[in-house]
Every structure is written in structure tokens, then in C-alpha cells.
Design an enzyme around this catalytic site. Structure first.
Site, short mmCIF file in Angstrom:
data_model
loop_
_atom_site.label_atom_id
_atom_site.label_comp_id
_atom_site.label_asym_id
_atom_site.label_seq_id
_atom_site.Cartn_x
_atom_site.Cartn_y
_atom_site.Cartn_z
N GLY A 183 -7.47 -63.36 -51.68
CA GLY A 183 -8.37 -63.09 -52.79
C GLY A 183 -9.34 -64.19 -53.09
O GLY A 183 -10.07 -64.14 -54.08
N GLU A 226 11.45 -67.19 -77.41
CA GLU A 226 10.07 -67.65 -77.16
C GLU A 226 9.75 -68.88 -77.98
O GLU A 226 9.06 -69.79 -77.51
CB GLU A 226 9.07 -66.53 -77.47
CG GLU A 226 9.19 -65.30 -76.57
CD GLU A 226 9.11 -65.62 -75.09
OE1 GLU A 226 8.50 -66.65 -74.74
OE2 GLU A 226 9.68 -64.88 -74.29
N HIS A 240 10.97 -71.85 -76.13
CA HIS A 240 10.03 -72.31 -75.10
C HIS A 240 8.92 -73.13 -75.74
O HIS A 240 8.56 -74.20 -75.24
CB HIS A 240 9.37 -71.10 -74.41
CG HIS A 240 10.24 -70.42 -73.40
ND1 HIS A 240 10.86 -71.09 -72.39
CD2 HIS A 240 10.57 -69.12 -73.23
CE1 HIS A 240 11.54 -70.22 -71.64
NE2 HIS A 240 11.38 -69.01 -72.13
P1 ADP Z 1 -9.71 -62.63 -49.10
O1 ADP Z 1 -10.34 -62.10 -47.88
O2 ADP Z 1 -9.77 -64.12 -49.21
O3 ADP Z 1 -8.35 -62.11 -49.37
P2 ADP Z 1 -11.79 -61.14 -50.35
O4 ADP Z 1 -12.95 -61.76 -49.70
O5 ADP Z 1 -11.34 -59.83 -49.81
O6 ADP Z 1 -10.57 -62.14 -50.35
O7 ADP Z 1 -12.07 -61.03 -51.89
C1 ADP Z 1 -11.86 -59.85 -52.60
C2 ADP Z 1 -12.89 -59.70 -53.68
O8 ADP Z 1 -12.77 -60.73 -54.64
C3 ADP Z 1 -14.28 -59.79 -53.18
O9 ADP Z 1 -14.75 -58.57 -52.75
C4 ADP Z 1 -15.06 -60.29 -54.40
O10 ADP Z 1 -15.40 -59.22 -55.24
C5 ADP Z 1 -14.05 -61.14 -55.11
N1 ADP Z 1 -14.21 -62.56 -54.80
C6 ADP Z 1 -13.29 -63.34 -54.18
N2 ADP Z 1 -13.76 -64.59 -54.07
C7 ADP Z 1 -14.99 -64.62 -54.60
C8 ADP Z 1 -15.97 -65.63 -54.75
N3 ADP Z 1 -15.77 -66.89 -54.35
N4 ADP Z 1 -17.13 -65.29 -55.34
C9 ADP Z 1 -17.35 -64.04 -55.76
N5 ADP Z 1 -16.46 -63.05 -55.62
C10 ADP Z 1 -15.29 -63.32 -55.07
ZN ZN Z 2 11.95 -67.32 -71.27
#
Ligand code: ADP
Ligand code: ZN
Length: 677
Positions: free
Chosen positions: A240, A461, A464
Site C-alpha cells: 500500500g 481503558e 491503559h
Molecule cells: P503497493 O503496490 O505498494 O501495494 P499501490 O501502488 O497498489 O501499493 O497503492 C494502492 C493505492 O494507494 C494507490 O492506487 C493510490 O491510490 C494509493 N497510494 C499509495 N501510495 C501513494 C502515494 N505515495 N501517493 C499517492 N497515492 C498513493
Molecule cells: Zn486493553
């Protein structure tokens, strides 16, 4: 066969590409031949003749319809006179073709074993005068025919399979394409309109990739100087963080076709398919060069070879990997195809992949820090209609541990919240709700909780909150809630520092804070509950990591039993004796943290109660409320002095899960509010 494939859909076998329709017909021919042969076998068995019985036969003989009879041990073949034949072929549908193929007789009659058929037949013959002849059974001929048919069928089936598996030959429908690469192709202009502007916060990676873009655009500039351009780059980072997005942006910036697929797309049940898909992928890409191949999750095929070799199940993956290596070596640096691959575990990849001339560059794409998160928010806020209450700075501070994908998700959720409430603009509160929802699931205010349970949750809680407030290194509290949410019954939100390395004291303080919930239950009610499950899970993992991974325990000493390459998954790298010491030390450190948490709560019992009451009244309390009850935090400058990232910091990969002590980083912003009470 010629295998020109103008797009990912293959076409043509030795014919010009672009006429996929003809392929279907080709297979129809196969199907028809197979059907025909099958019918033949079935017909052959029944003889294609009419079966008649003795009385019928006798009657026909008496009417002078029979010209000739041949017989053998089991049956008699009957040939009608020509006139009868003519009249029959007019009115009835016995296929003459089949008849003549078999025996040529018009009818046949089974002769029961043991009957005195010969004399019966001879009697009839003498009376009515037809030709009677003994013919040894023509089994030989019949069997030949059946064998030929059988072999024919086998050949047809075999050809089907070869076409499906071979990968060399293109075919019509989906099932014939098993050896084809499954890459998604984005042609120039379509779908490759992503540019570096769409990717925020990963400036380092962008800079390195800029070079590749430049090469794809002006290859001459580099080759004239004799420079070799890297064939591939490996994007390493957690899921992500925008690795796919970056690869797409490279293609978009350079305006070249983009072949995208995942490492697992190569893997199939059938042996040899992966390798053939790799071949096909490179062939397609070379035809469209300059082009970019993007292989997501390359660890699915690129895992180090030779491990668990005794299981043999890895053979197919190894073949695939070998083919990939061969292909990468096989094309020249100037062929214009650049391979980008993504993984979040570079450490388990086969070293051969990283050798010079293959993925000789590794580009780290890390989780975004505050400023990068802000930039990502800015990118994703653009299409959203917000009112001016939205505070991007606050949001990016509030979302530590969020990846780019999480942030994109937050923005979308916020818009959904606003739409659900029929608002025209998305407000700041919508974003906060979206963040909470992504961390802990949707609030379930309707969940039925008895007052007694609620009381327990509130004290848990509050426990914590109090402990984390009063120990030096625990992450600063943001809010505490006893509203059920997702799986959890209550939760405390923290703002973890983004630190690259962690000291023993920091881990210990975090453990104390995590055990504060259970400690509060014990102090207030004298009994403990199952509500601390996730706390205990977290603490146990942290303790094991301290002792056996990070070498932070005196008795174990400076040892790490962490196996970054996962080589000895079946044997522990330490003796039974050491295992015992590890267990003992883990218990010791956890109990020590628990005792400390209880001490802190016992001395601050009045504050704990006040906080719990406030929680019961308000359900959600914020840092400011806590501050009012507990006073200013004693270690206000809790930020650790250790800010310089040590060189080994990026290696601090989770041993088994994300729950390592090295960082609140990848853990999500909240103290995992799951199943907590
Ligand atoms: P990975 O391939 O690293 O798992 P992705 O490129 O598939 O991640 O990212 C998924 C989505 O998250 C992208 O389509 C975008 O919408 C968002 N995203 C992730 N990183 C960024 C970034 N640096 N800038 C803008 N959007 C991002
Ligand atoms: Zn707890």
C-alpha cells in the site's frame, strides 16, 4: 508456429494475426472428428446391422428374400437378395456406409451356444436353396478398426492437451491459453496516464526512477556514451505504499506500454506453465519495446531456491524463477525493456535475482512520515469536495502508520460518510470518523453491554490511559473510548512516535501501558477477565522479540535467533536449555511490567477512578480530559533522543507479525483496539 501477438490476446497459428475467429473453427474441426470417431466406435460395437431372431430369419428364407448366409461360432450374417435390398434402401434408414464399413451384411442373428444350428441352417438351405458358407470370425479386422479409432481419439485428446499446456501454440478460447502470460497490458495513452504527480511523498524513489524514465525516452543519450542501463529495479516496501503506482507512473511519464502482473500469476498447477508464461511475457514486451514489465509480489516466484527441496513442491516455482533469470540475462541492455518488481520481503528473495544485470537496484518505498502523509492527503483530497474545516496537518498527524493506500481509503470513506448524511461538502469530522473506522471498524453503539461489563471496560481503558500517561516512554494518548467498535469493546488511541530504533526502556514502558488495562481490573475488582486478550498477545510477542530477537535480555545476551531468511523453519536454532531460559525470561519481564503497572495504578487509584467515571459518563474522552484529571504529563518531552536512524534500522522486519517492538510505525495509529475491553 508463428506467434505474433499484437496484444495480450493471442491469435493466429501460422496465420496472420488478427483473425481470432478462424481459430475457433479450427477447433470445431477437431471436435467434429472426435464426435465422428466416437460414433464409429459405438456403431462398430453394435455392428451397424439389424439383429433378427430365428423365426424371423426362417420366415425370410421361406419368402425367398435371403441370398446368402455366412456363419461362424457365434453369429450368422444374412445377405438379402438384390431386389429386397433395393426396396429396403428406399424405405428405411439403415446407413449403407456404416454397413459396408463393417461386414456388409444386411442383418445378423446370434446363434446360441450349444444349439444344433448347423444342421438347422443346412436343413433350411436344402429346402429353399440359398448360399451357405462357414466364415471364420472376422475378429481380427474388427479389432484393428477399433484400435485405429482408439488411437485416433488418443491423438486428438493429446493434441488438445499439448495446445493447452505447450504455450508454444496459440489457441482460440481461454482454456487454450494456459501457457500465455496473464499480464495486463496498458498501451500507450490508455491507463498509463498516471504520472509522478499522482504519487506523493516518495521523493527518493521518484528520483531514482526518473533515470529510468529518461532512459526510456532518450535511450540514445545513454547508449552513445556506452553506459549500460539497469535492466530492472526492485521496489521494496510494505503493501500500500504506492509501488504499483510508481511503476505505472514510470510508464506514464515515459509514454511506453506497461505490462502488469503479479508473481502469483505465473504459478499454476501444471508443470512448465510458469516458465512458459515468463517466456511469453518477455516476448510480448520485446515486441513492444520500449516497454515496462511490472511484476508485483515477486516473492511468490523469487523466493530463494533450494529450501525445503526435499518436498519437491517447489520445482515448478524454481523452474519459473530460472526462466525469469534466463530471460533477464537473455536480452541486451539496449532492448528497451525494463523490469520493475515489487516486494515487501527483499530479504527472502533469491540472491541470483539481485545480481548485477538483473534487479541490480533496490529502491526503498517506506511508510510515509508526517510530511509525506500530508502530501498524499493533498493528492487524494483534490477530487473531493471539502469544506474549509478540514485540517490536513491534523489529519496527517492523526494517521501514523497509515500507508498511502490507507490514506486513499480514509479520503474515500470520509466522502462516503458525508454522502450518507446527505451533505454537500465533506467535513473535518467525516475524516476523523473515517480514520477511526479504518483503525477499529464501525462504531456499534447498539451492541448490548450490561452495566457491569461497561464498568469493567471503563476501568480497563482508564487503566491503559493512566499507566501510559505516567510512564516515560509510552506513546502519548490521544483519546479513550468505550464505544464498541468492530470486534473491540473499547479502545485507547495513541500517537506513536515514529522512531527507527527502540530501547529496552521504551519497550518496557509500552508493555506496562499495555498491561495497565488488566492491572486496573485486578486492582479495582480483584478479578481479571478475558478482555485483555489482545493486550496480552501484544505484550507476549514484544517480550519474545526482546529476548530472542533483539538481544535485549541479560541472561540470553547479545544473541538473535531471528532468521531473516526463514531458513530453519523446522528446527529451533537454540538448545532446549536456551528455550527454557527464553521462556523464563519472557515470563519474568512480563510479570515485572505487570507489577509495575499495578504499582502505578495503586498509587493513583483516585485518578483511575475519576477517569473511569468520566469515561462512563462521556464514553469518549480526549487527551485534554485526561490532562485535567491526571495533571500534565510528567515526561512531557517523551520524544526519544534517538532520532538518527541506525543503518540496521530498516532490517527491523517483523519476525512473525507486525507486532515488533521496534516501532509503532507499521502498527496502525491505535493501540490495536481489537477484542479489547
Ligand atoms: P503497493 O503496490 O505498494 O501495494 P499501490 O501502488 O497498489 O501499493 O497503492 C494502492 C493505492 O494507494 C494507490 O492506487 C493510490 O491510490 C494509493 N497510494 C499509495 N501510495 C501513494 C502515494 N505515495 N501517493 C499517492 N497515492 C498513493
Ligand atoms: Zn486493553
Amino acid at each position: 508456429m508463428d506467434n505474433k501477438t499484437p496484444n495480450s490476446k493471442p491469435s493466429g497459428s501460422g496465420k496472420k494475426p488478427g483473425k481470432p475467429g478462424r481459430q475457433m473453427n479450427f477447433y470445431w474441426v477437431y471436435a467434429i472428428v472426435a464426435m465422428f470417431l466416437l460414433t464409429m466406435v459405438m456403431v462398430g460395437e453394435s455392428g451397424g446391422q439389424r439383429q433378427i431372431q430365428w423365426p424371423q430369419f426362417k420366415q425370410m428364407v421361406e419368402q425367398g428374400k435371403v441370398e446368402r448366409v455366412t456363419y461362424n461360432g457365434a453369429q450368422a450374417n444374412i445377405y438379402y437378395t438384390q431386389s429386397v435390398r433395393d426396396s429396403l434402401s428406399g424405405g428405411q434408414s439403415d446407413p449403407q456406409l456404416l454397413k459396408s464399413l463393417y461386414a456388409g451384411a444386411d442383418a445378423s442373428m446370434n446363434i446360441p451356444v450349444g444349439d444344433d444350428y448347423q444342421s438347422d441352417l443346412k436343413n433350411l438351405q436344402e429346402k429353399h436353396g440359398f448360399e451357405l458358407r462357414y466364415e471364420p470370425p472376422n475378429e481380427w479386422g474388427g479389432q484393428i478398426l477399433q484400435w485405429v479409432i482408439f488411437l485416433g481419439l488418443m491423438v486428438v485428446v493429446w493434441m488438445f492437451l499439448m495446445r493447452r499446456l505447450g504455450g508454444g501454440a496459440p489457441g482460440g478460447g481461454q482454456i487454450f491459453n494456459i501457457g500465455k502470460s496473464k499480464a495486463q497490458v496498458f498501451e500507450k495513452g490508455e491507463g498509463t496516464d498516471v504520472t509522478f504527480n499522482n504519487v506523493a511523498g516518495v521523493d527518493g524513489a521518484k528520483e531514482e526512477l526518473q533515470e529510468i524514465v529518461d532512459f526510456l525516452k532518450h535511450p540514445g543519450k545513454y547508449t552513445e556514451l556506452g553506459a549500460k542501463i539497469p535492466k530492472g529495479a526492485l521496489l521494496v516496501g510494505p503493501p500500500g505504499t504506492g509501488k504499483t503506482l510508481l511503476a505505472k507512473a514510470v510508464a506514464g511519464e515515459a509514454q511506453v506500454p506497461f505490462f502488469s502482473l503479479s508473481g502469483s500469476d505465473f504459478v499454476e498447477m501444471f508443470v512448465g506453465v510458469g516458465a512458459s508464461r515468463v517466456r511469453d511475457l518477455f516476448k510480448q514486451a520485446k515486441e513492444k519495446s520500449p516497454a515496462i514489465i511490472f511484476i508485483d509480489e515477486i516473492d511468490a516466484i523469487g523466493r530463494a531456491r533450494g529450501k525445503n527441496a526435499n518436498f519437491g513442491s517447489n520445482d515448478e516455482r524454481e523452474n519459473t524463477l530460472n526462466q525469469l533469470l534466463t530471460e533477464m540475462d537473455g536480452f541486451g541492455t539496449n532492448s528497451g525493456v525494463i523490469i520493475l518488481a515489487a516486494t515487501n520481503r527483499a530479504d527472502i528473495l533469491d540472491k541470483a535475482l539481485m545480481r548485477a544485470g538483473r534487479f541490480d537496484r533496490q529502491i526503498y518505498v517506506d511508510m510515509p512520515d508526517v510530511n509525506e502523509r500530508k502530501a498524499i492527503f493533498d493528492v487524494h483530497l483534490k477530487p473531493i469536495k471539502t469544506d474549509n474545516s478540514v485540517d490536513v496537518d491534523f489529519l496527517s498527524k492523526q494517521t501514523p502508520g497509515f500507508s498511502g493506500a490507507d490514506i486513499a481509503n480514509v479520503c474515500n470513506e470520509a466522502a462516503l460518510f458525508a454522502a450518507r448524511k446527505n451533505r454537500k461538502l465533506v467535513t473535518h469530522q467525516d475524516f476523523l470518523d473515517a480514520v477511526d473506522r479504518i483503525i477499529g471498524g464501525l462504531e456499534k453503539r447498539t451492541k448490548i453491554i450490561t452495566d457491569n461489563e461497561k464498568n469493567t471496560i471503563a476501568f480497563h481503558e482508564a487503566g491503559h490511559a493512566v499507566v501510559s500517561w505516567l510512564v516515560e516512554f509510552a506513546s502519548p494518548l490521544v483519546k479513550v473510548s468505550i464505544v464498541p467498535r468492530g470486534q473491540s469493546l473499547g479502545a485507547a488511541w495513541y500517537l506513536p512516535e515514529e522512531r527507527a530504533i527502540t530501547t529496552t526502556e521504551q519497550i518496557f514502558d509500552e508493555m506496562c501501558a499495555a498491561l495497565g488495562g488488566r492491572a486496573a481490573e485486578e486492582i479495582m475488582f480483584g478479578k481479571i477477565s478475558t478482555g485483555a486478550l489482545s493486550d496480552l498477545e501484544k505484550v507476549t510477542k514484544q517480550a519474545y522479540a526482546m529476548v530472542s530477537v533483539y538481544g535485549l535480555n541479560e541472561r540470553i545476551g547479545n544473541r538473535s535467533y531471528y532468521d531473516s531468511r526463514g531458513e530453519s523453519s523446522f528446527t529451533k536454532p537454540y538448545s532446549e536449555e536456551t528455550a527454557r531460559i527464553i521462556d523464563e525470561e519472557v515470563s519474568a519481564v512480563i510479570e515485572k511490567a505487570y507489577d509495575r503497572a499495578k504499582d502505578i495504578l495503586a498509587t493513583n487509584r483516585d485518578k483511575l477512578e475519576a477517569l473511569a467515571q468520566s469515561l462512563l459518563k462521556n464514553e469518549v474522552i480526549f487527551k485534554e480530559d485526561v490532562e485535567r484529571i491526571l495533571g500534565a504529563r510528567p515526561f512531557a518531552s517523551a520524544a526519544p533522543a534517538l532520532t538518527a536512524p541506525a543503518p540496521e534500522a530498516p532490517v527491523a522486519e517483523a519476525p512473525e507479525s507486525g507486532d515488533t517492538p521496534e516501532g509503532s510505525g507499521p502498527e496502525g495509529g491505535a493501540e490495536e483496539p481489537k477484542a479489547e475491553e
